[in-house]
Design a protein around this motif. Sequence first.
Motif, PDB file in Angstrom:
ATOM      1  N   ALA A 194       0.859  -1.187   0.000  1.00 51.44           N
ATOM      2  CA  ALA A 194       0.000   0.000   0.000  1.00 51.44           C
ATOM      3  C   ALA A 194       0.895   1.236   0.000  1.00 51.44           C
ATOM      4  O   ALA A 194       1.463   1.598   1.034  1.00 51.44           O
ATOM      5  N   PRO A 195       1.031   1.908  -1.148  1.00 49.94           N
ATOM      6  CA  PRO A 195       1.942   3.064  -1.229  1.00 49.94           C
ATOM      7  C   PRO A 195       1.300   4.382  -0.831  1.00 49.94           C
ATOM      8  O   PRO A 195       1.945   5.423  -0.873  1.00 49.94           O
ATOM      9  N   GLY A 196      -0.003   4.385  -0.454  1.00 46.74           N
ATOM     10  CA  GLY A 196      -0.720   5.629  -0.279  1.00 46.74           C
ATOM     11  C   GLY A 196      -1.289   6.077  -1.613  1.00 46.74           C
ATOM     12  O   GLY A 196      -1.519   5.267  -2.520  1.00 46.74           O
ATOM     13  N   ASP A 197      -1.536   7.362  -1.760  1.00 53.98           N
ATOM     14  CA  ASP A 197      -2.057   7.903  -3.018  1.00 53.98           C
ATOM     15  C   ASP A 197      -0.905   7.981  -4.013  1.00 53.98           C
ATOM     16  O   ASP A 197      -0.050   8.856  -3.921  1.00 53.98           O
ATOM     17  N   PHE A 198      -0.938   7.105  -5.008  1.00 54.96           N
ATOM     18  CA  PHE A 198       0.163   7.061  -5.964  1.00 54.96           C
ATOM     19  C   PHE A 198      -0.157   7.804  -7.249  1.00 54.96           C
ATOM     20  O   PHE A 198       0.750   8.199  -7.975  1.00 54.96           O
ATOM     21  N   ASP A 199      -1.455   8.008  -7.548  1.00 56.29           N
ATOM     22  CA  ASP A 199      -1.810   8.640  -8.820  1.00 56.29           C
ATOM     23  C   ASP A 199      -2.309  10.069  -8.672  1.00 56.29           C
ATOM     24  O   ASP A 199      -2.756  10.679  -9.643  1.00 56.29           O
ATOM     25  N   GLY A 200      -2.283  10.616  -7.457  1.00 55.19           N
ATOM     26  CA  GLY A 200      -2.574  12.029  -7.274  1.00 55.19           C
ATOM     27  C   GLY A 200      -4.031  12.411  -7.226  1.00 55.19           C
ATOM     28  O   GLY A 200      -4.352  13.597  -7.322  1.00 55.19           O
ATOM     29  N   ASP A 201      -4.937  11.434  -7.030  1.00 49.12           N
ATOM     30  CA  ASP A 201      -6.359  11.776  -6.985  1.00 49.12           C
ATOM     31  C   ASP A 201      -6.880  11.946  -5.566  1.00 49.12           C
ATOM     32  O   ASP A 201      -8.069  12.175  -5.362  1.00 49.12           O
ATOM     33  N   GLY A 202      -6.008  11.819  -4.578  1.00 49.04           N
ATOM     34  CA  GLY A 202      -6.397  12.001  -3.191  1.00 49.04           C
ATOM     35  C   GLY A 202      -6.796  10.741  -2.477  1.00 49.04           C
ATOM     36  O   GLY A 202      -6.950  10.747  -1.246  1.00 49.04           O
ATOM     37  N   ALA A 203      -7.002   9.624  -3.197  1.00 46.89           N
ATOM     38  CA  ALA A 203      -7.391   8.355  -2.599  1.00 46.89           C
ATOM     39  C   ALA A 203      -6.190   7.418  -2.550  1.00 46.89           C
ATOM     40  O   ALA A 203      -5.340   7.435  -3.450  1.00 46.89           O
ATOM     41  N   THR A 204      -6.109   6.562  -1.514  1.00 43.53           N
ATOM     42  CA  THR A 204      -4.991   5.638  -1.391  1.00 43.53           C
ATOM     43  C   THR A 204      -5.178   4.461  -2.333  1.00 43.53           C
ATOM     44  O   THR A 204      -6.298   4.055  -2.660  1.00 43.53           O
ATOM     45  N   ALA A 237       7.081   3.600   0.587  1.00 41.88           N
ATOM     46  CA  ALA A 237       7.998   4.379   1.418  1.00 41.88           C
ATOM     47  C   ALA A 237       7.468   5.750   1.784  1.00 41.88           C
ATOM     48  O   ALA A 237       8.210   6.576   2.322  1.00 41.88           O
ATOM     49  N   GLY A 238       6.191   6.011   1.487  1.00 37.33           N
ATOM     50  CA  GLY A 238       5.714   7.371   1.721  1.00 37.33           C
ATOM     51  C   GLY A 238       6.515   8.340   0.867  1.00 37.33           C
ATOM     52  O   GLY A 238       6.994   8.004  -0.219  1.00 37.33           O
ATOM     53  N   ASP A 239       6.686   9.544   1.360  1.00 36.80           N
ATOM     54  CA  ASP A 239       7.471  10.545   0.629  1.00 36.80           C
ATOM     55  C   ASP A 239       8.931  10.440   1.068  1.00 36.80           C
ATOM     56  O   ASP A 239       9.403  11.205   1.895  1.00 36.80           O
ATOM     57  N   PHE A 240       9.658   9.507   0.471  1.00 38.26           N
ATOM     58  CA  PHE A 240      11.046   9.286   0.873  1.00 38.26           C
ATOM     59  C   PHE A 240      11.968  10.363   0.328  1.00 38.26           C
ATOM     60  O   PHE A 240      12.988  10.685   0.932  1.00 38.26           O
ATOM     61  N   ASN A 263       4.422  10.174  -3.124  1.00 36.63           N
ATOM     62  CA  ASN A 263       4.765   8.881  -2.546  1.00 36.63           C
ATOM     63  C   ASN A 263       5.723   8.095  -3.430  1.00 36.63           C
ATOM     64  O   ASN A 263       5.636   8.152  -4.667  1.00 36.63           O
ATOM     65  N   ASP A 264       6.604   7.371  -2.770  1.00 37.26           N
ATOM     66  CA  ASP A 264       7.678   6.643  -3.446  1.00 37.26           C
ATOM     67  C   ASP A 264       7.651   5.172  -3.035  1.00 37.26           C
ATOM     68  O   ASP A 264       6.905   4.750  -2.148  1.00 37.26           O
ATOM     69  N   VAL A 265       8.517   4.388  -3.677  1.00 40.36           N
ATOM     70  CA  VAL A 265       8.660   2.962  -3.392  1.00 40.36           C
ATOM     71  C   VAL A 265      10.136   2.659  -3.186  1.00 40.36           C
ATOM     72  O   VAL A 265      10.992   3.192  -3.909  1.00 40.36           O
ATOM     73  N   LEU A 266      10.441   1.832  -2.198  1.00 41.22           N
ATOM     74  CA  LEU A 266      11.797   1.333  -1.972  1.00 41.22           C
ATOM     75  C   LEU A 266      11.830  -0.155  -2.307  1.00 41.22           C
ATOM     76  O   LEU A 266      10.883  -0.892  -2.003  1.00 41.22           O
ATOM     77  N   PRO A 325      11.145   6.957  -7.164  1.00 45.43           N
ATOM     78  CA  PRO A 325      10.297   8.100  -6.806  1.00 45.43           C
ATOM     79  C   PRO A 325       9.034   8.144  -7.657  1.00 45.43           C
ATOM     80  O   PRO A 325       9.089   8.037  -8.881  1.00 45.43           O
ATOM     81  N   GLY A 326       7.889   8.319  -7.009  1.00 41.57           N
ATOM     82  CA  GLY A 326       6.658   8.533  -7.752  1.00 41.57           C
ATOM     83  C   GLY A 326       6.584   9.968  -8.249  1.00 41.57           C
ATOM     84  O   GLY A 326       7.124  10.886  -7.621  1.00 41.57           O
ATOM     85  N   ASP A 327       5.911  10.151  -9.381  1.00 45.42           N
ATOM     86  CA  ASP A 327       5.790  11.503  -9.927  1.00 45.42           C
ATOM     87  C   ASP A 327       4.495  12.189  -9.513  1.00 45.42           C
ATOM     88  O   ASP A 327       4.194  13.294  -9.963  1.00 45.42           O
ATOM     89  N   GLY A 328       3.713  11.533  -8.650  1.00 43.21           N
ATOM     90  CA  GLY A 328       2.466  12.116  -8.176  1.00 43.21           C
ATOM     91  C   GLY A 328       1.309  11.934  -9.127  1.00 43.21           C
ATOM     92  O   GLY A 328       0.188  12.362  -8.844  1.00 43.21           O
ATOM     93  N   ARG A 329       1.529  11.266 -10.279  1.00 47.34           N
ATOM     94  CA  ARG A 329       0.479  11.067 -11.275  1.00 47.34           C
ATOM     95  C   ARG A 329       0.369   9.594 -11.700  1.00 47.34           C
ATOM     96  O   ARG A 329      -0.200   9.279 -12.743  1.00 47.34           O
TER      97      ARG A 329
END
Length: 486
Positions: A279-289, A330-333, A339-342, A354-358
């Motif tokens: 579960a990376p959190g909101d990965f696509d920038g729409d506000g939902a996890t 990784a949250g915002d690493f 949000n990002d992934v390790l 690093p996620g690009d927020g989209r």
Amino acid sequence: MVTADPRSGAPARLRRLAAVVLSAILAAVLLAPAAHAADTLEFPAYTPQINEERVPGLRLFLGNPTTWPAGTDLTYQWSSNGQPIPGATNPDYGLGLPEVGTNLTLAVSATAPGYQPAQFTSAPYGPAARTVLVPRVVMAGNAALGGSIRPEFGSPVPPSVIPDGGTPTYTYAWKRDGAPIPGAVQPQYTVTADDVAHLLSVDFTLSYDGGLSSKTVTTPAVRARAAAQTSGFDADGRADVFARTADGTLMLYPGNGAGGWLPARAVGWGWGGFDKLLAPGDFDGDGATDVLARDAAGRLFLYAGNGAGGWKGSRQVGAGWQGMKDIVGAGDFTGDGFNDVLARTAQNTIVVYPGDGRGGWLAPATVGWGWDGLDQLTAVDMDGDFKTDLVARDQQGSLRLFRGDGAGGFMNVSAQTIGTGWSFSRIGTVGDFTGDGDPDVFAVDAGGSLSMYLTNATAKGRSLAEGYWKGASKVGWGWGGFTAVF
């Protein structure tokens, strides 16, 4: 026989008497000692100046001493609103509570041989305000979308005010990138979509004496982040837990925000084909996890949450991930607000994606080496500094903490042992499960019991004397049969 002069008589005698008196006066003046003439000297003009020093209370002092004639004796008297302050007879004066709000003056009296006594009075100083001391203020809370943040004293002791007395009041002015946020004047601030990837700070003012005595400090800014896993999956802001059954059903166990559960429900079927779920959190920038899933072919899929405990759809967002030993949200690493992934590679290096927020990626970077012998990688802010840390278990069962630097790497410090005896089958985090403001770490033991280990992150950020944990609680049984818990 003597004949009288008609011009003689009293007038002539008076003229002679006046002349004699005038001569005597002139002689007295001309023959007077020189010291008598010096008695008329005056001291040079002088206006005392009051200066202030905060040491740490307010100290007033004579700020412009001058050169006086030899033998000059000086005395001092401080007054409040024109009334002498008893005992305040030194060139300096420490402000007392009774003088708060009044105007103070300093009178300097001078005497010296041959000079007329004189008194010189300063211009009024005031209205006098006390010095307010504010300990270090830090930001606490959850800076992700939907979370709330607040200023806290960075010390376990209450604010120190010298001198004591009075009841403090607090005011708040929240800022985004240094500019005031309209209407944001409450003790807590809830992060909005407009804040994501921007810097948030607050001007915190501590006031006494009806606002006359005050001090304003600005907290260090924190970058607002996209919604984190800690926001939960069903839009109630409470941490939830996903679990996959042996038949591939994905279950959602919603937390109640106080260390317990709401009714569980199935939110997906056919998830048995994935060998890694996170579960990376909101990965696509729409506000939902959201949820990321890797299949046996190494493809990575994004399952976009709809913000209400369901799904909007799925799509492939990566390939070639089959060689990764571990993948964790990784949250915002990297510190950019997204949000990002390790991932740990087959060569035991740690790579940040690093996620690009989209819903896509920025360029990956290797940030760690030599991670063989470690497993159960978990990303969590253990010390309350708004920077993602990485926790891993070594072969001896010790839990090791690798502190993140908030900029896509790790601090140049040795890993710390923060726990021993962690012989659990699963370790991870779902954020703040207990509702105390700090993230928690879950562990499933060999018997299938689920326990939450409560971190001391907020207190840790204030005082390094605090431990990393403040307790643990068992919150579930029968979790050993799940094929994934995240």
